[in-house]
Motif scaffolding. Structure first.
Motif, mmCIF file in Angstrom:
data_model
loop_
_atom_site.group_PDB
_atom_site.id
_atom_site.type_symbol
_atom_site.label_atom_id
_atom_site.label_comp_id
_atom_site.label_asym_id
_atom_site.label_seq_id
_atom_site.Cartn_x
_atom_site.Cartn_y
_atom_site.Cartn_z
ATOM 1 N N HIS A 130 -28.587 19.551 56.418
ATOM 2 C CA HIS A 130 -29.500 20.111 57.419
ATOM 3 C C HIS A 130 -29.275 21.612 57.606
ATOM 4 C CE1 HIS A 130 -31.891 20.484 61.049
ATOM 5 N NE2 HIS A 130 -30.847 21.000 61.659
ATOM 6 N N LEU A 131 -28.018 22.017 57.638
ATOM 7 C CA LEU A 131 -27.694 23.409 57.922
ATOM 8 C C LEU A 131 -27.740 24.325 56.706
ATOM 9 C CD1 LEU A 131 -24.717 22.829 60.355
ATOM 10 C CD2 LEU A 131 -27.008 23.639 60.949
ATOM 11 N N HIS A 132 -27.438 23.799 55.517
ATOM 12 C CA HIS A 132 -27.230 24.686 54.379
ATOM 13 C C HIS A 132 -28.158 24.479 53.186
ATOM 14 C CE1 HIS A 132 -23.683 26.023 56.464
ATOM 15 N NE2 HIS A 132 -23.261 24.786 56.561
ATOM 16 N N ARG A 153 -33.387 17.476 63.659
ATOM 17 C CA ARG A 153 -31.941 17.450 63.449
ATOM 18 C C ARG A 153 -31.455 16.032 63.174
ATOM 19 N NH1 ARG A 153 -29.337 21.406 67.734
ATOM 20 N NH2 ARG A 153 -27.559 20.216 67.049
ATOM 21 N N PHE A 191 -36.697 22.016 60.059
ATOM 22 C CA PHE A 191 -35.386 22.358 60.606
ATOM 23 C C PHE A 191 -35.257 21.860 62.043
ATOM 24 C CE2 PHE A 191 -32.167 25.380 62.283
ATOM 25 C CZ PHE A 191 -31.133 25.029 61.445
ATOM 26 N N TRP A 246 -25.329 16.621 58.194
ATOM 27 C CA TRP A 246 -25.325 17.901 58.897
ATOM 28 C C TRP A 246 -25.202 19.065 57.926
ATOM 29 C CZ3 TRP A 246 -26.919 18.951 63.548
ATOM 30 C CH2 TRP A 246 -27.020 17.900 64.461
ATOM 31 N N ASP A 247 -24.395 18.902 56.881
ATOM 32 C CA ASP A 247 -24.269 19.943 55.868
ATOM 33 C C ASP A 247 -25.617 20.207 55.202
ATOM 34 O OD1 ASP A 247 -22.754 21.768 54.140
ATOM 35 O OD2 ASP A 247 -23.198 20.280 52.581
#
Length: 89
Positions: A40-42, A27, A24, A37-38
Motif C-alpha cells: 500500500h505504501l511503496h 487502506r 491510495f 501495508w508495504d
C-alpha cells in the motif's frame, strides 16, 4: 495546470499537494499483514494517460479531491470532493 476545486473554483496546481492514485485512500485493515501495508505504501503504478488521483487543497479550502486528468497532456477532465464521493457509495 489549473485544478477545478469544487469549493474554490479553478486554482493553480501549486495550491495543491499530490498524494497519488485514487486507490491510495483504500487502506488495508488495521490487522492486515505487513506485506499488505508495504504494498500500500511503496508499490504504486505510474501509468501514462488518464488517471484518477488524490489531491489535497493545501492553500485553499483544505478539501481532499479526486482529480481526473491525463498524465501525458496534463488535461484536467474534472474534480470531485472525496467526501461527496464517499457519500454516494
Amino acid at each position: 495546470m489549473r485544478i477545478p476545486c469544487p469549493l474554490c473554483g479553478p486554482r493553480d496546481r501549486r495550491e495543491f499537494y499530490y498524494y497519488g492514485a485514487e486507490d491510495f485512500a483504500q487502506r488495508p485493515e488495521a490487522d492486515a499483514p505487513p506485506e499488505a501495508w508495504d504494498a500500500h505504501l511503496h508499490l504504486r503504478d505510474n501509468p501514462a494517460g488518464r488517471t484518477r488521483d488524490l489531491w489535497y487543497h493545501e492553500q485553499g479550502c483544505a478539501a481532499w479531491l479526486v482529480v481526473e486528468r491525463d498524465t501525458v497532456t496534463h488535461e484536467i477532465f474534472g474534480a470531485e470532493l472525496v467526501a461527496e464521493r464517499g457519500a454516494r457509495k
